[in-house]
Write a protein that holds these residues in place. Structure first.
Motif, mmCIF file in Angstrom:
data_model
loop_
_atom_site.group_PDB
_atom_site.id
_atom_site.type_symbol
_atom_site.label_atom_id
_atom_site.label_comp_id
_atom_site.label_asym_id
_atom_site.label_seq_id
_atom_site.Cartn_x
_atom_site.Cartn_y
_atom_site.Cartn_z
ATOM 1 N N ALA A 13 -7.564 5.918 6.621
ATOM 2 C CA ALA A 13 -7.646 6.234 5.191
ATOM 3 C C ALA A 13 -8.504 5.233 4.425
ATOM 4 N N ARG A 24 -10.952 19.108 4.013
ATOM 5 C CA ARG A 24 -9.566 19.105 4.533
ATOM 6 C C ARG A 24 -9.435 20.175 5.592
ATOM 7 N N ALA A 44 14.001 8.020 6.579
ATOM 8 C CA ALA A 44 14.545 9.378 6.613
ATOM 9 C C ALA A 44 13.421 10.325 6.208
ATOM 10 N N GLY A 45 13.247 11.406 6.950
ATOM 11 C CA GLY A 45 12.141 12.331 6.697
ATOM 12 C C GLY A 45 12.473 13.350 5.618
ATOM 13 N N VAL A 70 6.468 1.262 6.877
ATOM 14 C CA VAL A 70 7.596 2.153 6.603
ATOM 15 C C VAL A 70 7.093 3.568 6.803
ATOM 16 N N ASP A 112 -9.114 8.343 -3.460
ATOM 17 C CA ASP A 112 -8.965 9.781 -3.657
ATOM 18 C C ASP A 112 -9.654 10.194 -4.968
ATOM 19 N N PRO A 115 -16.840 15.217 2.872
ATOM 20 C CA PRO A 115 -15.467 15.350 3.385
ATOM 21 C C PRO A 115 -14.977 16.790 3.299
ATOM 22 N N ARG A 150 16.625 13.966 3.570
ATOM 23 C CA ARG A 150 16.952 13.341 2.289
ATOM 24 C C ARG A 150 16.853 14.385 1.190
ATOM 25 N N GLY A 185 4.421 4.848 3.640
ATOM 26 C CA GLY A 185 3.908 6.209 3.715
ATOM 27 C C GLY A 185 2.395 6.282 3.704
ATOM 28 N N GLY A 186 1.755 5.401 4.451
ATOM 29 C CA GLY A 186 0.291 5.440 4.530
ATOM 30 C C GLY A 186 -0.170 5.141 5.942
ATOM 31 N N ASN A 187 -1.402 5.503 6.207
ATOM 32 C CA ASN A 187 -1.991 5.243 7.514
ATOM 33 C C ASN A 187 -3.363 4.619 7.288
ATOM 34 N N TYR A 223 0.879 -1.182 0.000
ATOM 35 C CA TYR A 223 0.000 0.000 0.000
ATOM 36 C C TYR A 223 0.911 1.225 0.000
#
Ligand SMILES: Nc1nc2c(c(=O)[nH]1)N[C@H]1C(S)=C(S)[C@@H](COP(=O)(O)OP(=O)(O)OC[C@H]3O[C@@H](n4cnc5c(=O)[nH]c(N)nc54)[C@H](O)[C@@H]3O)O[C@H]1N2
Ligand SMILES: Nc1nc2c(c(=O)[nH]1)N[C@H]1C(S)=C(S)[C@@H](COP(=O)(O)OP(=O)(O)OC[C@H]3O[C@@H](n4cnc5c(=O)[nH]c(N)nc54)[C@H](O)[C@@H]3O)O[C@H]1N2
Ligand SMILES: [Mo]
Length: 664
Positions: A380, A556, A418-419, A400, A122, A554, A423, A374-376, A88
């Motif tokens: 989501a 943001r 690495a954030g 990750v 999305d 929805p 990088r 890079g997902g939650n 994912y």
């Protein structure tokens, strides 16, 4: 994609501010950018690889972490095949070019087709419509902000989001400047948004009826105001379009959309007056059950007025690095492949499976290992409770990420990435979303703390341990660096990699460019304005119209990014609050007062949060932001019901709900 200047003191990030010399963002930076330092130093950042050990965690050195996961993957692949391993890839990876490319390549070279990305929770309507009408799914229309004098925003709130598939830095000043030079702005949104407050006209539309409104506008323009010469030369299927929009007369549409007919007339009149139009949609429409129809009508509107690929309307950004204008095209037939084994009815498009299929794939044990990059997923993916129990059952769940999230407690392995400040990077996936053909290389500003490493290195090492090669040809694992990988991407780009590295404040190759899509992408230089699957869909949808008394929509929030930064603020700044927002009339009808705790129920679940009685929300709409653990709107959505047949998109806007007050 905004330029920032980061001040450091040794390893400490002291300040983040806008780069006044950045050609597109011109010194602007939003609260999320200003919070980068606080995020970087958050105590919950992941520092070393961790492996689940009963109820606790065991630290691992990287070679052990790689060997451990590699052995587990090897065993699963040997026993069940590569498709038992899924990935994912979500928003945290969309902004990590090298990491994203390596992760995708890893999945490909081990031979797994189980790829899931945030696209199908999305906006899959956008690539679908681009493909059906323009012949290629990657066409992204971009606002010709320098020449356009009529902007229509439909279900997008750029003052908060900074754009959906267009990156709009410095939105308030940009929209004010646009109006100051004579531009006219319409906002179509059930909420009187921050963007609507800057507009000439706000149409408070009933949720999920945007296709009806736009169909009417197209109908009126076909009668008067269309660019008939352009249509004759570049349209195909115009007669079928005319027939499809014929039923959408003024009175019916005003009633359906809950908008006074004169306000709709004003929109039609404005388009006739300006002749060309720039219109953008966002997640308000892309997440609704009528997403494909709205997007179709939006494209039809542009084509009917000769506004695509022509000055004053929308252009197609070929990308600084992607260089889409230099490729050879074969138009696609727009057909989808079957979904994963447990959900074959789901369409497989754009080389990935819809996220709606992930949970059943895990439940049926088709997927035994999942890599989340890079997902939650818990805030989501649809069906949050069901997703949580499926993730808990996985044999291997490698997350990750850069920080602890709602999902990390369920992982078997946590890998610290690495954030953004640790990088080097360059925009890749969103290369073509910018308001110019532009790019920016950013070096790392601090060294990765502790045991954090770049995501590309994790997958390169994991690949090496499984005997497959993940890095591009010519880049050797032993001496690979962020820059070496970026140089490979930049090779042969406009100006080459060197130009990219030398432009400290970012580089603009050109403003809007016109014609390449017409010349080299469009089949026979014509837009197919009435694709058969959409004509059929419109007829089906219109046969089953039901008006729901209350629906979830929805939105943001300014200071967070999906689930990120909800509790991290820039120095001196604040964080967002979460409310269940509803109109005063609806609140009164449900005996709800401001601040009351309420339960929002849908057919698929319920979630609890504090009510905010809010006159900016139209009657019949309940606006709740996603990305929170409570209330979690993903408790209200479903992976099974209401999933779009053409794209596999989960319905996240216009979900019928009821509200009850929590009695103490
Ligand atoms: N600050 C901030 N910026 C972000 C994000 C964030 O979380 N915070 N997330 C990023 C991501 S991942 C994305 S995808 C983009 C999204 O970017 P946008 O699509 O611009 O997102 P929103 O700001 O939610 O705007 C959607 C609007 O649609 C309206 N709406 C809801 N239902 C309907 C409907 O049926 N019809 C119409 N016409 N309008 C409707 C909502 O009221 C809302 O104002 O933003 C990105 N930028
Ligand atoms: N009901 C409902 N569901 C929705 C939505 C909705 O409005 N309503 N919105 C949908 C949309 S538009 C989207 S895009 C998805 C978002 O879905 P996700 O992308 O899964 O959710 P995010 O919360 O953005 O998660 C991003 C993760 O990336 C991590 N991250 C940040 N920086 C980095 C990095 O440099 N490297 C790595 N490896 N990780 C990093 C963050 O810590 C975070 O955990 O949710 C979708 N789901
Ligand atoms: Mo998104």
């Amino acid at each position: 994609m905004c330029g920032i200047v980061v001040t450091v003191d040794g390893d400490r990030v002291v300040q983040v501010r806008g780069d006044a010399q950045h050609p597109l963002s011109r010194g602007y930076v939003c609260p999320k950018g200003r919070a980068l330092g606080a995020f970087h130093h958050d105590p919950r950042r992941l520092d070393t690889p961790l492996r689940r050990d009963g109820d606790g965690w065991q630290h691992q050195a990287w070679p052990d972490a790689i060997a451990d996961v590699s052995a587990a993957l090897r065993a699963i692949i040997d026993e069940s095949g590569a498709d038992a391993v899924a990935m994912y890839l979500a928003s945290g990876s969309a902004f990590d070019t090298n990491g994203r490319r390596a992760a995708e390549r890893f999945l490909r070279v081990i031979g797994s087709s189980q790829k899931y990305t945030a696209t199908t929770i999305d906006t899959p309507c956008k690539p679908l419509i681009a493909e059906l009408i323009g012949g290629w799914s990657g066409l992204t229309p971009v606002w010709d902000h320098e020449r356009s004098d009529l902007l229509v925003l439909v279900g997008t709130n750029p003052v908060v989001s900074h754009g959906h598939s267009n990156a709009i830095p410095d939105p308030v000043r940009r929209l004010r400047d646009f109006r100051a030079r004579g531009g006219e702005l319409f906002v179509i949104d059930p909420r009187r948004t921050e963007t609507a407050a800057l507009a000439d006209h706000h149409l408070a539309i009933r949720p999920s009826t945007d296709h009806v409104l736009l169909a009417h506008v197209v109908r009126e323009l076909l009668a008067e105001g269309a660019d008939t010469d352009y249509l004759a030369e570049h349209g195909a299927g115009v007669q079928a379009l005319r027939q499809a929009v014929a039923p959408f007369d003024r009175t019916t549409v005003a009633h359906r959309c809950g908008i006074e007919a004169q306000r709709i007339d004003a929109l039609v009149a404005a388009i006739r007056r300006h002749r060309r139009v720039s219109a953008l949609t966002g997640t308000g429409t892309s997440m609704s059950a009528t997403a494909n129809l709205t997007e179709w009508m939006l494209w039809a509107l542009h084509i009917v007025t000769g506004s695509y690929d022509q000055p004053g309307g929308m252009w197609f950004n070929p990308g600084y690095l992607m260089q889409l204008d230099k490729r050879e095209w074969t138009p696609s037939d727009g057909r989808a492949l079957p979904g994963p084994a447990s959900r074959p009815e789901l369409p497989r498009r754009f080389d990935e499976y819809p996220c709606a299929g992930l949970v059943s794939e895990i439940e049926s044990r088709n997927i035994r290992a999942l890599l989340v990059v890079g997902g939650n997923p818990l805030t989501a993916l649809p069906d949050a409770a069901r997703t949580a129990s499926a993730l808990r059952d996985l044999e291997l769940l490698v997350v990750v990420d850069v920080i602890e999230t709602d999902t990390t407690p369920l992982a078997t392995h946590l890998w610290p990435a690495a954030g953004q400040l640790e990088r080097a990077d360059v925009p890749w996936l969103l290369d073509a979303y910018q308001l110019a053909v532009a790019s920016q290389y950013t070096p790392a500003v601090v060294a990765p703390a502790q045991d954090r490493i770049p995501v590309w290195r994790m997958f390169a090492d994991l690949g090496a341990s499984l005997g497959v090669s993940v890095l591009p040809r010519g880049v050797d694992l032993a001496d690979a660096t962020d820059e070496a990988l970026i140089a490979r991407i930049g090779e042969g780009s406009r100006g080459g990699a060197e130009a990219l590295f030398e432009a400290r404040h970012g580089t603009v190759h050109s403003g809007a460019v016109f014609g390449w899509v017409t010349d080299s992408v469009l089949p026979d230089r014509r837009w197919r304005v009435a694709p058969a699957p959409l004509v059929q869909l419109l007829a089906e949808v219109e046969r089953g119209v039901e008006s729901e008394p209350l629906v979830l929509i929805p939105h943001r929030q300014l200071r967070k990014m999906n689930s990120q930064l909800r509790d991290v603020a820039a120095p001196g700044g604040r964080v967002d609050d979460i409310w269940v927002r509803l109109n005063p009339d609806d609140a009164a009808h449900h005996f709800v007062a401001d601040g009351d705790m309420v339960v929002v129920h849908s057919a698929h679940g319920s979630t609890t949060g504090p009510a905010r009685v809010d006159a900016t929300v139209a009657r019949g709409a309940v606006a709740v932001a996603h990305g929170w653990a409570t209330p979690n709107v993903c408790q209200l959505t479903s992976a099974q019901h209401g999933v779009d047949a053409l794209t596999g998109m989960v319905q996240q806007s216009g979900v019928p709900v009821t509200i009850t007050r929590v009695v103490a």
